[in-house]
Design a protein around this motif. Sequence first.
Motif, PDB file in Angstrom:
ATOM      1  N   SER A  10       0.847  -1.275  -0.156  1.00  0.00           N
ATOM      2  CA  SER A  10      -0.047  -0.143   0.016  1.00  0.00           C
ATOM      3  C   SER A  10       1.046   1.033  -0.190  1.00  0.00           C
ATOM      4  O   SER A  10       1.672   1.315   0.797  1.00  0.00           O
ATOM      5  CB  SER A  10      -0.977  -0.199   1.220  1.00  0.00           C
ATOM      6  OG  SER A  10      -1.775   1.231   1.192  1.00  0.00           O
ATOM      7  N   ILE A  11       0.643   2.258  -0.885  1.00  0.00           N
ATOM      8  CA  ILE A  11       1.461   3.409  -1.007  1.00  0.00           C
ATOM      9  C   ILE A  11       0.260   4.575  -1.281  1.00  0.00           C
ATOM     10  O   ILE A  11      -0.506   4.608  -1.999  1.00  0.00           O
ATOM     11  CB  ILE A  11       2.193   3.392  -2.274  1.00  0.00           C
ATOM     12  CG1 ILE A  11       3.493   2.344  -2.078  1.00  0.00           C
ATOM     13  CG2 ILE A  11       2.950   4.809  -2.198  1.00  0.00           C
ATOM     14  CD1 ILE A  11       4.128   1.878  -3.401  1.00  0.00           C
ATOM     15  N   MET A  12       0.119   5.332  -0.187  1.00  0.00           N
ATOM     16  CA  MET A  12      -0.760   6.469  -0.165  1.00  0.00           C
ATOM     17  C   MET A  12      -2.200   5.880  -0.270  1.00  0.00           C
ATOM     18  O   MET A  12      -2.789   6.414  -0.925  1.00  0.00           O
ATOM     19  CB  MET A  12      -0.437   7.441  -1.405  1.00  0.00           C
ATOM     20  CG  MET A  12       0.818   8.224  -1.395  1.00  0.00           C
ATOM     21  SD  MET A  12       0.716   9.675  -0.081  1.00  0.00           S
ATOM     22  CE  MET A  12      -0.235  10.599  -0.860  1.00  0.00           C
ATOM     23  N   GLY A  13      -2.324   4.845   0.404  1.00  0.00           N
ATOM     24  CA  GLY A  13      -3.581   4.181   0.375  1.00  0.00           C
ATOM     25  C   GLY A  13      -4.139   3.492  -0.762  1.00  0.00           C
ATOM     26  O   GLY A  13      -5.064   3.074  -0.796  1.00  0.00           O
ATOM     27  N   ARG A  14      -3.205   3.584  -1.609  1.00  0.00           N
ATOM     28  CA  ARG A  14      -3.480   2.470  -2.954  1.00  0.00           C
ATOM     29  C   ARG A  14      -2.876   1.471  -2.814  1.00  0.00           C
ATOM     30  O   ARG A  14      -1.816   0.975  -2.586  1.00  0.00           O
ATOM     31  CB  ARG A  14      -3.112   3.448  -4.125  1.00  0.00           C
ATOM     32  CG  ARG A  14      -3.814   4.410  -4.406  1.00  0.00           C
ATOM     33  CD  ARG A  14      -3.659   5.260  -5.719  1.00  0.00           C
ATOM     34  NE  ARG A  14      -4.383   6.422  -5.482  1.00  0.00           N
ATOM     35  CZ  ARG A  14      -4.634   7.004  -6.921  1.00  0.00           C
ATOM     36  NH1 ARG A  14      -3.822   6.743  -8.100  1.00  0.00           N
ATOM     37  NH2 ARG A  14      -5.184   8.248  -7.084  1.00  0.00           N
ATOM     38  N   GLU A  15      -3.565   0.331  -3.239  1.00  0.00           N
ATOM     39  CA  GLU A  15      -2.913  -1.072  -3.123  1.00  0.00           C
ATOM     40  C   GLU A  15      -2.216  -1.685  -4.522  1.00  0.00           C
ATOM     41  O   GLU A  15      -2.866  -1.092  -5.694  1.00  0.00           O
ATOM     42  CB  GLU A  15      -4.082  -2.132  -2.926  1.00  0.00           C
ATOM     43  CG  GLU A  15      -4.674  -2.147  -1.518  1.00  0.00           C
ATOM     44  CD  GLU A  15      -3.755  -1.962  -0.402  1.00  0.00           C
ATOM     45  OE1 GLU A  15      -2.881  -3.013  -0.189  1.00  0.00           O
ATOM     46  OE2 GLU A  15      -3.855  -1.333   0.710  1.00  0.00           O
ATOM     47  N   VAL A  32       9.147   0.614  -0.221  1.00  0.00           N
ATOM     48  CA  VAL A  32       7.734   0.747  -0.037  1.00  0.00           C
ATOM     49  C   VAL A  32       7.454   1.981   1.037  1.00  0.00           C
ATOM     50  O   VAL A  32       6.751   2.739   1.058  1.00  0.00           O
ATOM     51  CB  VAL A  32       6.752  -0.414  -0.031  1.00  0.00           C
ATOM     52  CG1 VAL A  32       5.447  -0.033   0.324  1.00  0.00           C
ATOM     53  CG2 VAL A  32       6.808  -1.124  -1.205  1.00  0.00           C
ATOM     54  N   ARG A  33       8.075   1.565   2.314  1.00  0.00           N
ATOM     55  CA  ARG A  33       7.978   2.427   3.555  1.00  0.00           C
ATOM     56  C   ARG A  33       8.271   3.742   3.241  1.00  0.00           C
ATOM     57  O   ARG A  33       7.994   4.675   3.469  1.00  0.00           O
ATOM     58  CB  ARG A  33       8.289   1.749   4.522  1.00  0.00           C
ATOM     59  CG  ARG A  33       7.639   0.712   5.299  1.00  0.00           C
ATOM     60  CD  ARG A  33       8.455   0.198   6.678  1.00  0.00           C
ATOM     61  NE  ARG A  33       9.183  -0.627   6.592  1.00  0.00           N
ATOM     62  CZ  ARG A  33       9.399  -1.929   6.281  1.00  0.00           C
ATOM     63  NH1 ARG A  33       8.195  -2.576   6.241  1.00  0.00           N
ATOM     64  NH2 ARG A  33      10.439  -2.645   6.188  1.00  0.00           N
ATOM     65  N   ASP A  36       6.307   5.598   0.603  1.00  0.00           N
ATOM     66  CA  ASP A  36       4.934   6.010   1.157  1.00  0.00           C
ATOM     67  C   ASP A  36       5.139   7.235   2.270  1.00  0.00           C
ATOM     68  O   ASP A  36       4.575   8.202   2.299  1.00  0.00           O
ATOM     69  CB  ASP A  36       4.445   4.842   1.949  1.00  0.00           C
ATOM     70  CG  ASP A  36       3.054   5.214   2.326  1.00  0.00           C
ATOM     71  OD1 ASP A  36       1.949   5.644   1.657  1.00  0.00           O
ATOM     72  OD2 ASP A  36       2.701   5.041   3.774  1.00  0.00           O
ATOM     73  N   MET A  39       6.005  10.326   0.007  1.00  0.00           N
ATOM     74  CA  MET A  39       4.882  10.872  -0.524  1.00  0.00           C
ATOM     75  C   MET A  39       3.995  11.615   0.577  1.00  0.00           C
ATOM     76  O   MET A  39       3.358  12.681   0.158  1.00  0.00           O
ATOM     77  CB  MET A  39       4.047   9.917  -1.343  1.00  0.00           C
ATOM     78  CG  MET A  39       5.043   9.489  -2.676  1.00  0.00           C
ATOM     79  SD  MET A  39       4.096   8.055  -3.587  1.00  0.00           S
ATOM     80  CE  MET A  39       2.688   8.892  -4.278  1.00  0.00           C
ATOM     81  N   HIS A  40       3.778  11.173   1.517  1.00  0.00           N
ATOM     82  CA  HIS A  40       2.840  11.702   2.521  1.00  0.00           C
ATOM     83  C   HIS A  40       3.678  12.871   3.123  1.00  0.00           C
ATOM     84  O   HIS A  40       2.676  14.086   3.164  1.00  0.00           O
ATOM     85  CB  HIS A  40       2.898  10.740   3.844  1.00  0.00           C
ATOM     86  CG  HIS A  40       1.771   9.744   3.758  1.00  0.00           C
ATOM     87  ND1 HIS A  40       1.670   8.598   3.080  1.00  0.00           N
ATOM     88  CD2 HIS A  40       0.280   9.879   4.133  1.00  0.00           C
ATOM     89  CE1 HIS A  40       0.646   8.071   2.983  1.00  0.00           C
ATOM     90  NE2 HIS A  40      -0.398   8.757   3.761  1.00  0.00           N
ATOM     91  N   ALA A  55       3.907  11.473  -6.646  1.00  0.00           N
ATOM     92  CA  ALA A  55       4.653  10.528  -7.116  1.00  0.00           C
ATOM     93  C   ALA A  55       5.872  11.128  -7.784  1.00  0.00           C
ATOM     94  O   ALA A  55       7.169  10.354  -7.500  1.00  0.00           O
ATOM     95  CB  ALA A  55       3.998   9.323  -7.671  1.00  0.00           C
TER      96      ALA A  55
END
Length: 101
Positions: A10-15, A32-33, A36, A39-40, A55
């Motif tokens: 999950s990145i920015m709430g998207r799977e 990924v962490r 994410d 991006m946050h 992104a």
Amino acid sequence: MSEIKQLDVSIMGREFRVACPVDEEDALLEAVRMLDAKMHEIRESGKVIGIEKIAIMAALNFAHEYLHVEAGGFDIAAYRRRIAHMNATLDAALQDQAALF
């Protein structure tokens, strides 16, 4: 040849479903962490709106950091290879010594 594993991330709430070698799963999850979090951070700054733009900004940030590190002569992959080689050498030396004790 390495076994390939499918991971749901999950990145920015998207799977997303991504494939990676089993022995690189931890590194992928760390990437990924990091992505994410970056991006946050960009979204929370309020200067960039839209997931695609966020992104791209994150990618540019990581590319800039990579080039900065590379230009400084610090190659993390080379250091990791050297450390792995030293560990293998030490393991081999210690294995021969085990018979002495």
